[in-house]
Design a protein around this motif. Structure first.
Motif, PDB file in Angstrom:
ATOM      1  N   UNK A  50       0.842  -1.185   0.000  1.00  0.00           N
ATOM      2  CA  UNK A  50       0.000   0.000   0.000  1.00  0.00           C
ATOM      3  C   UNK A  50       0.882   1.241   0.000  1.00  0.00           C
ATOM      4  N   UNK A  51       0.284   2.387  -0.335  1.00  0.00           N
ATOM      5  CA  UNK A  51       1.062   3.590  -0.634  1.00  0.00           C
ATOM      6  C   UNK A  51       1.814   4.149   0.567  1.00  0.00           C
ATOM      7  N   UNK A  52       1.458   3.741   1.775  1.00  0.00           N
ATOM      8  CA  UNK A  52       2.146   4.276   2.960  1.00  0.00           C
ATOM      9  C   UNK A  52       3.417   3.500   3.291  1.00  0.00           C
ATOM     10  N   UNK A  53       3.626   2.383   2.611  1.00  0.00           N
ATOM     11  CA  UNK A  53       4.763   1.520   2.940  1.00  0.00           C
ATOM     12  C   UNK A  53       5.812   1.580   1.839  1.00  0.00           C
ATOM     13  N   UNK A  54       7.081   1.612   2.199  1.00  0.00           N
ATOM     14  CA  UNK A  54       8.128   1.558   1.174  1.00  0.00           C
ATOM     15  C   UNK A  54       8.042   0.257   0.375  1.00  0.00           C
ATOM     16  N   UNK A  69      33.859 -10.371   7.048  1.00  0.00           N
ATOM     17  CA  UNK A  69      32.880  -9.322   6.774  1.00  0.00           C
ATOM     18  C   UNK A  69      32.295  -9.469   5.375  1.00  0.00           C
ATOM     19  N   UNK A  70      31.135  -8.855   5.179  1.00  0.00           N
ATOM     20  CA  UNK A  70      30.450  -8.872   3.892  1.00  0.00           C
ATOM     21  C   UNK A  70      29.593  -7.624   3.778  1.00  0.00           C
ATOM     22  N   UNK A  71      29.409  -7.156   2.561  1.00  0.00           N
ATOM     23  CA  UNK A  71      28.547  -6.017   2.298  1.00  0.00           C
ATOM     24  C   UNK A  71      27.157  -6.498   1.892  1.00  0.00           C
ATOM     25  N   UNK A  72      26.140  -5.813   2.411  1.00  0.00           N
ATOM     26  CA  UNK A  72      24.760  -6.042   1.999  1.00  0.00           C
ATOM     27  C   UNK A  72      24.261  -4.814   1.254  1.00  0.00           C
ATOM     28  N   UNK A  73      23.315  -5.032   0.352  1.00  0.00           N
ATOM     29  CA  UNK A  73      22.783  -3.941  -0.472  1.00  0.00           C
ATOM     30  C   UNK A  73      21.297  -4.157  -0.723  1.00  0.00           C
ATOM     31  N   UNK A  74      20.571  -3.052  -0.760  1.00  0.00           N
ATOM     32  CA  UNK A  74      19.195  -3.085  -1.243  1.00  0.00           C
ATOM     33  C   UNK A  74      18.788  -1.655  -1.597  1.00  0.00           C
ATOM     34  N   UNK A  75      17.543  -1.505  -2.012  1.00  0.00           N
ATOM     35  CA  UNK A  75      17.088  -0.197  -2.483  1.00  0.00           C
ATOM     36  C   UNK A  75      15.604  -0.035  -2.176  1.00  0.00           C
ATOM     37  N   UNK A  76      15.252   1.136  -1.687  1.00  0.00           N
ATOM     38  CA  UNK A  76      13.866   1.500  -1.424  1.00  0.00           C
ATOM     39  C   UNK A  76      13.316   2.302  -2.606  1.00  0.00           C
ATOM     40  N   UNK A  77      12.035   2.646  -2.519  1.00  0.00           N
ATOM     41  CA  UNK A  77      11.450   3.515  -3.550  1.00  0.00           C
ATOM     42  C   UNK A  77      11.198   4.922  -3.025  1.00  0.00           C
ATOM     43  N   UNK A  78      11.688   5.214  -1.804  1.00  0.00           N
ATOM     44  CA  UNK A  78      11.450   6.507  -1.163  1.00  0.00           C
ATOM     45  C   UNK A  78      12.445   6.682  -0.019  1.00  0.00           C
ATOM     46  N   UNK A  79      12.517   7.866   0.562  1.00  0.00           N
ATOM     47  CA  UNK A  79      13.394   8.023   1.727  1.00  0.00           C
ATOM     48  C   UNK A  79      13.008   7.050   2.840  1.00  0.00           C
ATOM     49  N   UNK A 123      27.395 -19.914   6.977  1.00  0.00           N
ATOM     50  CA  UNK A 123      26.362 -19.353   6.120  1.00  0.00           C
ATOM     51  C   UNK A 123      25.551 -18.367   6.945  1.00  0.00           C
ATOM     52  N   UNK A 124      25.517 -17.139   6.493  1.00  0.00           N
ATOM     53  CA  UNK A 124      24.771 -16.090   7.181  1.00  0.00           C
ATOM     54  C   UNK A 124      23.459 -15.868   6.453  1.00  0.00           C
ATOM     55  N   UNK A 125      22.377 -15.916   7.190  1.00  0.00           N
ATOM     56  CA  UNK A 125      21.046 -15.626   6.652  1.00  0.00           C
ATOM     57  C   UNK A 125      20.656 -14.221   7.087  1.00  0.00           C
ATOM     58  N   UNK A 126      20.111 -13.446   6.171  1.00  0.00           N
ATOM     59  CA  UNK A 126      19.730 -12.079   6.505  1.00  0.00           C
ATOM     60  C   UNK A 126      18.379 -11.752   5.878  1.00  0.00           C
ATOM     61  N   UNK A 127      17.693 -10.817   6.486  1.00  0.00           N
ATOM     62  CA  UNK A 127      16.451 -10.313   5.893  1.00  0.00           C
ATOM     63  C   UNK A 127      16.400  -8.803   6.076  1.00  0.00           C
ATOM     64  N   UNK A 128      15.894  -8.170   5.039  1.00  0.00           N
ATOM     65  CA  UNK A 128      15.962  -6.720   4.929  1.00  0.00           C
ATOM     66  C   UNK A 128      14.570  -6.133   4.780  1.00  0.00           C
ATOM     67  N   UNK A 129      14.351  -5.016   5.479  1.00  0.00           N
ATOM     68  CA  UNK A 129      13.163  -4.178   5.337  1.00  0.00           C
ATOM     69  C   UNK A 129      13.600  -2.724   5.265  1.00  0.00           C
ATOM     70  N   UNK A 130      12.702  -1.874   4.813  1.00  0.00           N
ATOM     71  CA  UNK A 130      12.892  -0.424   4.876  1.00  0.00           C
ATOM     72  C   UNK A 130      11.753   0.189   5.679  1.00  0.00           C
ATOM     73  N   UNK A 131      12.104   1.165   6.544  1.00  0.00           N
ATOM     74  CA  UNK A 131      11.106   1.894   7.307  1.00  0.00           C
ATOM     75  C   UNK A 131      10.996   3.313   6.766  1.00  0.00           C
ATOM     76  N   UNK A 132       9.788   3.724   6.425  1.00  0.00           N
ATOM     77  CA  UNK A 132       9.540   5.055   5.876  1.00  0.00           C
ATOM     78  C   UNK A 132       9.982   6.121   6.873  1.00  0.00           C
ATOM     79  N   UNK A 139       6.524   0.044   7.291  1.00  0.00           N
ATOM     80  CA  UNK A 139       7.678  -0.719   6.826  1.00  0.00           C
ATOM     81  C   UNK A 139       7.315  -1.533   5.597  1.00  0.00           C
ATOM     82  N   UNK A 140       8.315  -1.821   4.823  1.00  0.00           N
ATOM     83  CA  UNK A 140       8.126  -2.626   3.620  1.00  0.00           C
ATOM     84  C   UNK A 140       7.914  -4.089   3.977  1.00  0.00           C
TER      85      UNK A 140
END
Length: 540
Positions: A50-54, A69-79, A123-132, A139-140
């Motif tokens: 919905x429009x209120x969530x990234x 160490x390892x780098x993680x990356x992702x991308x939101x659609x808004x700040x 093996x490292x498991x990770x999960x990613x979200x974005x918070x508006x 949150x996404x």
């Protein structure tokens, strides 16, 4: 880039540009449960919330894994702020939660962060979200990924390599199955993937339909950024974003860490620093290649899990240490080269640089320091395959890669390579293997001084992969200066050029290092995984 420490002893939480903070206040319910690691996961979805969530339009990605160490990356659609939960088990028991950096317009809403203190072989498991940022608590959806750390000892190593993605007008074709080769590689469960360049084709616009020689139609997904050549930062960002529309790539990137370098098509075919695009090339209004390259470099950093060098944030070359079996050296053969020319200079001072003096010295010192059995040099261009610069605005007889086609004593850019190979022999640096792409077919070549015009070097192998999803070309003329013995070529000598991916002539390489014998087995595969060539390399 200053090489990361071999045994970093930093705190086990986030360290990233802009700082970090613990996410102790984030409830566990915000993170979706992860399927079993043994199941076949779905591709990380393009989230439509919905429009209120990234939203997370490009999935998740890891890379630049080394030491602990390892780098993680992702991308939101808004700040928004990226939030990460990670654990050493798929059920996320005893997980750690981190609030990462902000995803803002200045980075095209992308965010990178570094996980440290990871255990070797884990093996490292990770999960990613974005918070508006404007709507706290909005949150996404959650996207899950995983990565495997290199073992300190006792573990086999597997990796794939290839390059050349979305080239010659062949983009994502859902009717063909998209970038199918990524799914083929994923099933081989590599520990990491070397992307050897041409990650995008900024100079290769797409059309919705391409008529092929046999009368069939190739169907492309086309976005505004892929409809014209890239000339602005937004255009380059759109080119990188485009490839994440493919579900095969998103699924692969969520499971396999990337080591990325660039080549020419991240900017423009056969570009070099300081180049002015000639009037014969009608598509460009921005004719300064260095300006285009600055945009491309920024977009590439924004859309990949690069670990940036704080002393030189523009630096692309770097090295990675995979325990006692393997070191990987990622080169940059674009940023420091002289202009493309007939490539017949008699000294390096005559604008004949390819790596440039600083990078060449770095590579020598890194090879000298290496205690790993195998040293893999990831070069974005092949050594002896002759690549001419065929752009309409350059003179005929201009060369793009190391080789100049004369087969004689080293001249031009070959002088730099001869200098490096002599250094390797002088210091008895054993077990070098070169991997590359660029020419849009696969090959395997053994270099020996017995067959060479330049003889001051130790024998070594070079393997060429690609294309991932682009037109197939070749085979190229082979320059004899360094004694190449071509053992395998993946395309026939009379092949019609620029074959579409539907011809199934798309290729990648795979390497396995056995932890017990230390033998490196390198194989070359087609789009469906068929083993076309294989050789066991015995360690010296």
């Amino acid at each position: 880039m200053t090489t990361p420490p071999r045994s970093p002893r930093r705190r086990s939480f986030l360290q990233h540009l802009g700082g970090s903070a613990l996410l102790g206040s984030v409830p566990t319910s915000l993170f979706a449960q992860t399927p079993s690691a043994s199941s076949t996961p779905a591709a990380p979805a393009i989230i439509i919330a919905d429009s209120t969530r990234p939203r997370i339009p490009c999935g998740v990605m890891s890379g630049d894994v080394t030491g602990q160490s390892a780098m993680l990356w992702s991308r939101s659609d808004r700040p928004a702020r990226i939030m990460v939960e990670y654990a050493d088990n798929a059920a996320f028991r005893r997980s750690k939660r981190i609030a990462g950096p902000l995803a803002l317009p200045s980075s095209d809403y992308s965010a990178r962060l570094e996980l440290t203190g990871l255990r070797p072989g884990q093996t490292t498991f990770y999960r990613i979200q974005f918070e508006d940022l404007q709507n706290k608590g909005a949150v996404s959806e959650t996207i899950t990924g995983s990565l495997r750390m290199p073992a300190a000892k006792g573990g086999d190593i597997r990796f794939c390599f290839s390059g050349d993605e979305a080239g010659q007008g062949f983009g994502i074709n859902p009717r063909f199955g998209g970038y199918r080769i990524y799914e083929t590689m994923r099933k081989m469960q590599p520990d990491f993937f070397i992307h050897s360049g041409d990650q995008i084709y900024a100079d290769g616009p797409l059309q919705e339909q391409v008529k092929l020689d046999d009368g069939s139609i190739w169907h492309n997904i086309v976005t505004p950024a892929k409809a014209e050549v890239a000339q602005t930062l937004a255009d380059f960002r759109g080119n990188f974003a485009y490839n994440f529309l493919d579900e095969n790539k998103r699924r692969f990137a969520a499971e396999v860490p990337f080591l990325v370098q660039w080549d020419d098509h991240e900017v423009r075919n056969n570009w070099f620093p300081g180049q002015t695009i000639g009037e014969a090339e009608k598509r460009y209004q921005q004719r300064d290649a260095s300006t285009l390259a600055a945009f491309a470099r920024q977009a590439m950093f924004e859309y990949n899990p690069f670990r940036r060098n704080l002393q030189d944030p523009e630096q692309i070359y770097r090295s990675f240490h995979y325990g006692p079996l393997l070191d990987v050296f990622m080169l940059d053969e674009r940023s420091y080269r002289g202009k493309n020319s007939p490539n017949r200079q008699t000294t390096l001072e005559q604008d004949a640089a390819f790596l440039g003096s600083k990078q060449l010295q770095w590579l020598k010192q890194e090879l000298l320091r290496s205690r790993a059995t195998w040293k893999v040099i990831a070069s974005d261009m092949p050594i002896s395959l002759v690549v001419q610069d065929m752009n309409p605005d350059v003179p005929k007889g201009t060369y793009e890669a190391w080789a100049n086609g004369d087969g004689g004593a080293p001249l031009g850019r070959e002088l730099e390579l001869a200098n490096l190979l002599s250094f390797v022999k002088q210091h008895r640096i054993q077990n070098l293997v070169w991997v590359t792409a660029d020419v849009h077919y696969a090959s395997a070549t053994r270099y020996t001084p017995e067959k060479a015009r330049f003889t001051d070097f130790l024998p070594f192998w070079e393997f060429v992969g690609g294309p991932l999803n682009a037109g197939t070309f070749g085979p190229n003329e082979v320059d004899q200066t360094f004694g190449p013995d071509v053992r395998f070529v993946s395309v026939p000598p009379d092949m019609k050029q620029n074959r579409a991916p539907s011809a199934l002539l798309q290729f990648f390489g795979h390497a396995k290092i056995d932890a017990t014998s230390r033998v490196m087995t390198v194989s070359l595969h087609d789009i469906d995984g068929k083993n076309l060539f294989q050789v066991d390399l015995q360690p010296a």
